[in-house]
Design an enzyme around this catalytic site. Structure first.
Site, PDB file in Angstrom:
ATOM      1  N   HIS A 194     129.941  17.916  30.693  1.00  0.00           N
ATOM      2  CA  HIS A 194     129.538  17.373  29.199  1.00  0.00           C
ATOM      3  C   HIS A 194     128.420  18.049  29.070  1.00  0.00           C
ATOM      4  CE1 HIS A 194     131.801  13.218  29.465  1.00  0.00           C
ATOM      5  NE2 HIS A 194     131.795  13.582  30.584  1.00  0.00           N
ATOM      6  N   HIS A 221     135.547  18.233  34.075  1.00  0.00           N
ATOM      7  CA  HIS A 221     134.936  18.646  33.056  1.00  0.00           C
ATOM      8  C   HIS A 221     133.401  18.273  33.285  1.00  0.00           C
ATOM      9  CE1 HIS A 221     136.097  14.475  32.729  1.00  0.00           C
ATOM     10  NE2 HIS A 221     135.235  14.120  32.078  1.00  0.00           N
TER      11      HIS A 221
END
Ligand code: DGP
Length: 142
Positions: free
Chosen positions: A105, A103
């Site tokens: 951010h 992932h």
């Protein structure tokens, strides 16, 4: 490096087994708000395909996540009247990674305002729902 764990919390979100505040989805990527935001509008972008982090992610999926990151960052600048965007991405525990599905951010920033420490405070559900709605609309309109 460990193998990908299909029971990590983001894999469960991707499968719809756990809820999230979704802001964007296409055939290869998914994005939702971080429930412990370092700043309002803090968003996570993931490839849908299983990947622990950039060390095992196919390059095409990583490139697509980068494109989606840009799209969301541009929308976040407008919708949150941000002065800048911090993009962060961690690989393995030693690299600061806590959840082991890749992932990125995206953290909208205001000039002179420090980010909160990582994962320090859960945001209220109604606040997250409102921010997700605004950001999703801005991305869809972009
Ligand atoms: P890291 O793996 O260090 O990049 O951090 C994981 C981030 O995920 C951290 O900012 C907090 C966030 N997070 C942890 N659990 C959940 C969850 O259940 N839902 C959402 N939306 N975010 C989560």
């Amino acid at each position: 490096m460990h193998a990908y764990d299909p029971n990590n919390i983001f894999a469960k979100i991707l499968r719809g087994e756990l809820p999230c505040y979704k802001v964007y989805e296409d055939d290869r990527a998914f994005a939702f708000l971080d429930i412990m935001p370092r700043a309002p509008g803090h968003t996570l972008v993931l490839p849908k395909a299983p990947a622990r982090n950039i060390l095992d992610c196919p390059a095409d999926d990583l490139a697509h996540v980068a494109k989606v990151t840009q799209k969301i960052a541009q929308a976040a600048m407008k919708v949150f009247a941000a002065d800048g965007i911090t993009v962060q991405q961690f690989n393995e525990g030693a690299g600061g990674q806590v959840v082991f599905h890749l992932h990125v951010h995206i953290i909208p920033r205001k000039a002179g305002v420090m980010m909160k420490p990582p994962a320090s405070e859960k945001e209220k559900p109604d606040v997250l729902a409102e921010l997700a709605k605004k950001l999703a609309a801005a991305i869809a309109a972009s």
